[in-house]
Design a protein around this motif. Structure first.
Motif, PDB file in Angstrom:
ATOM      1  N   PHE A   1       1.075  -1.327   0.018  1.00  0.00           N
ATOM      2  CA  PHE A   1       0.021  -0.032   0.214  1.00  0.00           C
ATOM      3  C   PHE A   1       0.777   1.250  -0.007  1.00  0.00           C
ATOM      4  O   PHE A   1       0.550   2.260  -0.462  1.00  0.00           O
ATOM      5  CB  PHE A   1      -0.924   0.098   1.213  1.00  0.00           C
ATOM      6  CG  PHE A   1      -2.084  -0.967   0.965  1.00  0.00           C
ATOM      7  CD1 PHE A   1      -3.000  -0.648   0.180  1.00  0.00           C
ATOM      8  CD2 PHE A   1      -1.967  -2.261   1.802  1.00  0.00           C
ATOM      9  CE1 PHE A   1      -4.173  -1.858   0.032  1.00  0.00           C
ATOM     10  CE2 PHE A   1      -2.985  -3.189   1.536  1.00  0.00           C
ATOM     11  CZ  PHE A   1      -4.006  -2.894   0.756  1.00  0.00           C
ATOM     12  N   LEU A   2       1.876   1.247   0.595  1.00  0.00           N
ATOM     13  CA  LEU A   2       2.831   2.419   0.525  1.00  0.00           C
ATOM     14  C   LEU A   2       3.382   2.654  -1.010  1.00  0.00           C
ATOM     15  O   LEU A   2       3.367   3.620  -1.288  1.00  0.00           O
ATOM     16  CB  LEU A   2       4.236   1.998   1.344  1.00  0.00           C
ATOM     17  CG  LEU A   2       5.222   3.227   1.516  1.00  0.00           C
ATOM     18  CD1 LEU A   2       4.605   4.346   1.929  1.00  0.00           C
ATOM     19  CD2 LEU A   2       6.386   2.710   2.230  1.00  0.00           C
ATOM     20  N   VAL A   3       3.622   1.528  -1.734  1.00  0.00           N
ATOM     21  CA  VAL A   3       4.300   1.834  -3.197  1.00  0.00           C
ATOM     22  C   VAL A   3       3.127   2.321  -3.882  1.00  0.00           C
ATOM     23  O   VAL A   3       3.162   3.077  -4.519  1.00  0.00           O
ATOM     24  CB  VAL A   3       4.489   0.327  -3.425  1.00  0.00           C
ATOM     25  CG1 VAL A   3       4.917   0.470  -5.130  1.00  0.00           C
ATOM     26  CG2 VAL A   3       5.968  -0.103  -3.000  1.00  0.00           C
ATOM     27  N   PHE A   4       1.888   1.611  -3.603  1.00  0.00           N
ATOM     28  CA  PHE A   4       0.676   2.141  -4.149  1.00  0.00           C
ATOM     29  C   PHE A   4       0.300   3.502  -4.278  1.00  0.00           C
ATOM     30  O   PHE A   4       0.044   4.388  -5.146  1.00  0.00           O
ATOM     31  CB  PHE A   4      -0.792   1.299  -3.964  1.00  0.00           C
ATOM     32  CG  PHE A   4      -1.510   1.257  -5.091  1.00  0.00           C
ATOM     33  CD1 PHE A   4      -1.812   2.536  -5.690  1.00  0.00           C
ATOM     34  CD2 PHE A   4      -2.528   0.021  -5.273  1.00  0.00           C
ATOM     35  CE1 PHE A   4      -2.966   2.209  -6.750  1.00  0.00           C
ATOM     36  CE2 PHE A   4      -3.306   0.163  -6.314  1.00  0.00           C
ATOM     37  CZ  PHE A   4      -3.763   0.992  -6.904  1.00  0.00           C
ATOM     38  N   GLY A   5       0.318   3.933  -2.796  1.00  0.00           N
ATOM     39  CA  GLY A   5       0.155   5.260  -2.504  1.00  0.00           C
ATOM     40  C   GLY A   5       1.357   6.158  -3.176  1.00  0.00           C
ATOM     41  O   GLY A   5       0.882   7.328  -3.668  1.00  0.00           O
ATOM     42  N   VAL A   6       2.727   5.818  -3.037  1.00  0.00           N
ATOM     43  CA  VAL A   6       3.487   6.764  -3.805  1.00  0.00           C
ATOM     44  C   VAL A   6       3.194   7.019  -5.228  1.00  0.00           C
ATOM     45  O   VAL A   6       3.312   7.965  -5.789  1.00  0.00           O
ATOM     46  CB  VAL A   6       4.893   6.255  -3.378  1.00  0.00           C
ATOM     47  CG1 VAL A   6       6.096   7.165  -4.154  1.00  0.00           C
ATOM     48  CG2 VAL A   6       5.351   6.353  -1.836  1.00  0.00           C
ATOM     49  N   ILE A   7       3.020   5.762  -5.901  1.00  0.00           N
ATOM     50  CA  ILE A   7       2.742   5.934  -7.235  1.00  0.00           C
ATOM     51  C   ILE A   7       1.506   6.697  -7.642  1.00  0.00           C
ATOM     52  O   ILE A   7       1.438   7.668  -8.345  1.00  0.00           O
ATOM     53  CB  ILE A   7       2.779   4.469  -7.927  1.00  0.00           C
ATOM     54  CG1 ILE A   7       4.108   3.912  -7.916  1.00  0.00           C
ATOM     55  CG2 ILE A   7       2.188   4.623  -9.393  1.00  0.00           C
ATOM     56  CD1 ILE A   7       3.929   2.278  -8.261  1.00  0.00           C
ATOM     57  N   ALA A   8       0.527   6.566  -6.865  1.00  0.00           N
ATOM     58  CA  ALA A   8      -0.815   7.474  -6.950  1.00  0.00           C
ATOM     59  C   ALA A   8      -0.416   8.831  -6.778  1.00  0.00           C
ATOM     60  O   ALA A   8      -0.918   9.908  -7.457  1.00  0.00           O
ATOM     61  CB  ALA A   8      -1.767   6.884  -6.074  1.00  0.00           C
ATOM     62  N   LEU A   9       0.517   9.094  -5.825  1.00  0.00           N
ATOM     63  CA  LEU A   9       0.797  10.584  -5.279  1.00  0.00           C
ATOM     64  C   LEU A   9       1.688  11.105  -6.708  1.00  0.00           C
ATOM     65  O   LEU A   9       1.355  12.272  -7.154  1.00  0.00           O
ATOM     66  CB  LEU A   9       1.864  10.672  -4.244  1.00  0.00           C
ATOM     67  CG  LEU A   9       2.090  11.928  -3.818  1.00  0.00           C
ATOM     68  CD1 LEU A   9       1.029  12.903  -3.576  1.00  0.00           C
ATOM     69  CD2 LEU A   9       2.979  12.029  -2.640  1.00  0.00           C
ATOM     70  N   MET A  10       2.492  10.206  -7.431  1.00  0.00           N
ATOM     71  CA  MET A  10       3.225  10.940  -8.283  1.00  0.00           C
ATOM     72  C   MET A  10       2.232  11.004  -9.641  1.00  0.00           C
ATOM     73  O   MET A  10       2.340  12.034 -10.484  1.00  0.00           O
ATOM     74  CB  MET A  10       4.112   9.764  -8.853  1.00  0.00           C
ATOM     75  CG  MET A  10       5.500   9.367  -7.763  1.00  0.00           C
ATOM     76  SD  MET A  10       6.284   8.189  -7.925  1.00  0.00           S
ATOM     77  CE  MET A  10       7.197   8.258  -9.814  1.00  0.00           C
ATOM     78  N   ALA A  11       1.412  10.078  -9.706  1.00  0.00           N
ATOM     79  CA  ALA A  11       0.327  10.308 -10.997  1.00  0.00           C
ATOM     80  C   ALA A  11      -0.449  11.456 -10.538  1.00  0.00           C
ATOM     81  O   ALA A  11      -0.968  12.231 -11.677  1.00  0.00           O
ATOM     82  CB  ALA A  11      -0.407   8.904 -11.076  1.00  0.00           C
TER      83      ALA A  11
END
Length: 539
Positions: A269-279
């Motif tokens: 979920f941390l990886v998903f959150g960072v990628i979503a924030l970048m997007a």
């Protein structure tokens, strides 16, 4: 009563579990694997980032296929994005614009998908380099190394195909670039181009075919390789860093359940959150700003995604040479880079087998090397990365020229020189750096850690007080092996019969000396040297 029999008074869920176990062996499988031990080190999370970003790509990709139309049929745009109204474009481009502006959350999902693809390839490359520099590719993991390399290669090409699907001006320029490289292949290049495009460029079949390759063929192969990769990781057990209690026959760490699974779930979920924030905060591939693809136009600042910038750089800096052979024209300006691309990538893939052959090492290795203790391997990996970065800069030579106000030709000539010189310089500097770190480790073991405390001796001399290292630190600095290089067999045996060494034997001996010779390592301190110093008799 066996675990496969239903217990008296068991609930419905328990009976269903017992029924499934009697046919699938779930209990036995769980007992064997849920307590499997995993080492705890941050570098092992690099592989998890690859896995999690791949899952994100699959999830967002499935969602995008519900709205994307992989067709090159021409339509007149009449959507909500006013600057494109009335412009003819393909259905693929129009549906991508609709996803971006008319589907709720479509633009965010598109950007998550694209960012996840970039993170996926980057994480695979970094993970692969971690495996390379630490020697984790050695027996019995050579096949898993090949699987990982194939995943990286397929990820690069699948990213290129996905990048090309919107049929915008930027991606169309990239497809044109690929078509030129295919046409440069002697004899069969034209046939391959006609088969792939379904006719003259750009044809009407390229987007539907790329769509099939992007969402079905390559992901299916990658999924199979990923499953095989993870199975081998479980079967061979994890590598680990040397330390007290850690040997080639055990693994020190935490169990898969519940500790590791809890950490892995949170990390996903941390990886998903960072990628979503970048997007959400950084726009990537704004196709509406480029417009639909037209063969008579070229987008300014046309750049591929970073992982294909290496191939772009090879093409841009190669002189436009052409030669005639048997009535055929060979475009060396494209053919040579097209050939070098897989050769340079393949060089890092075959290195583990070259090292194994050169050292004649048939043992299993489960303890990792510190990169400084394998100077030649580390220097070769650093040189390979430097070559990749030099050609990546060559792929953006126009941007460097416009943003830094430099001559485009000067940048091109500098990259040509750097293609040869930079890897050599990086190899020499990295090797000497590793040897310097080995000398530092040797001094720390023999003399201890510097404390910053200066003491004056009775006769007036000032010395710095050194504190002895902890046993765990001593073990970490001296646990590595220093194998001796292979020697050529005697040219004459005890019976006086001559057995001169062959070319392969001489080559093998030279490679072995290069990897483990005197100029490639600093002898680690022996127990006798350590006790002589610490007992005060070495002064």
């Amino acid at each position: 009563m066996t675990p496969n029999e239903s217990r008296p008074g068991a609930g419905r869920g328990q009976r269903a579990a017992d029924w499934a176990d009697g046919r699938l062996g779930i209990y036995t499988l769980a007992r064997a694997n849920l307590r499997k031990i995993f080492p705890d080190h941050w570098s092992f999370m690099l592989g998890e980032i690859c896995l999690y970003s791949f899952v994100i790509i699959i999830l967002t990709g499935v969602w995008l296929t519900l709205f994307f139309k992989p067709s090159m049929g021409e339509v007149i745009y009449d959507g909500v994005y006013v600057p494109l109204k009335g412009i003819p474009m393909s259905e693929a481009y129009a549906s991508t614009v609709d996803i971006s502006f008319e589907v709720r959350g479509g633009l965010l999902v598109r950007q998550i998908h694209h960012w996840a693809a970039l993170v996926f390839v980057a994480a695979m490359l970094v993970h692969m380099m971690r495996v390379f520099f630490t020697g984790a590719f050695r027996k019995p993991r050579e096949i898993n190394w090949v699987f990982g390399f194939l995943l990286l290669l397929l990820g690069m090409f699948d990213g290129f195909f996905g990048y090309s699907l919107p049929d915008d001006l930027l991606s169309g320029t990239g497809i044109r670039f690929m078509e030129g490289a295919i046409l440069a292949v002697p004899l069969v290049g034209t046939y391959i181009q006609m088969f792939l495009f379904g006719g003259e460029f750009p044809g009407h079949d390229i987007v539907p075919r790329f769509f099939t390759i992007h969402v079905l063929l390559i992901p299916g192969i990658m999924l199979g390789l990923l499953v095989a990769h993870l199975i081998l990781v479980f079967y061979h057990k994890h590598t680990q860093w040397a330390g007290p209690g850690k040997t080639e026959k055990n693994v020190v760490g935490m169990p898969l359940m519940p500790v590791y699974m809890a950490k892995a779930g949170g990390f996903f979920f941390l990886v998903f959150g960072v990628i979503a924030l970048m997007a959400a905060v950084a726009t990537i591939n704004p196709i509406w700003a480029y417009g639909p693809y037209r063969p008579d136009q070229v987008s300014t600042d046309a750049q591929p995604d970073w992982y294909m910038g290496f191939a772009e750089g090879l093409i841009r800096v190669m002189p436009g040479w052409e030669i005639g052979v048997w009535g055929h024209t060979l475009n060396l300006g494209v053919l040579v880079p097209f050939t070098l691309f897989p050769v340079i990538l393949g060089a890092i893939a075959v290195y583990p087998f070259v090292e194994s052959w050169a050292t004649d090492d048939r043992r299993e290795h489960h303890l990792l090397d510190r990169p400084r203790n394998a100077p030649v391997r580390t220097a070769l990996g650093a040189a390979w990365i430097s070559l990749y970065l030099v050609m990546l800069a060559g792929g953006g030579n126009d941007l460097f020229a416009t943003h830094l106000h430099l001559s485009l030709n000067s940048i091109t000539y500098a990259v040509r020189v750097g293609f040869v010189a930079v890897p050599v310089v990086v190899f020499v500097v990295t090797k000497r750096w590793c040897l310097g770190l080995q000398r530092r480790d040797r001094e720390k073991v023999l003399h201890g850690r510097e404390t910053g405390v200066v003491k004056r001796l009775p006769h007036g001399e000032f010395v710095e007080v050194h504190a002895p290292l902890a046993p765990a630190e001593l073990h970490r600095l001296t646990a590595h092996e220093q194998p001796r290089p292979l020697e050529l067999p005697a040219p004459v045996d005890e019976n006086g019969v001559a057995h001169p060494a062959g070319v392969l034997e001489r080559t093998r001996a030279r490679l072995s000396r290069g990897l483990h010779g005197e100029g490639s390592r600093i002898a680690k301190p022996t127990a006798g040297e350590y006790h002589e110093i610490t007992d005060g008799r070495g002064h």
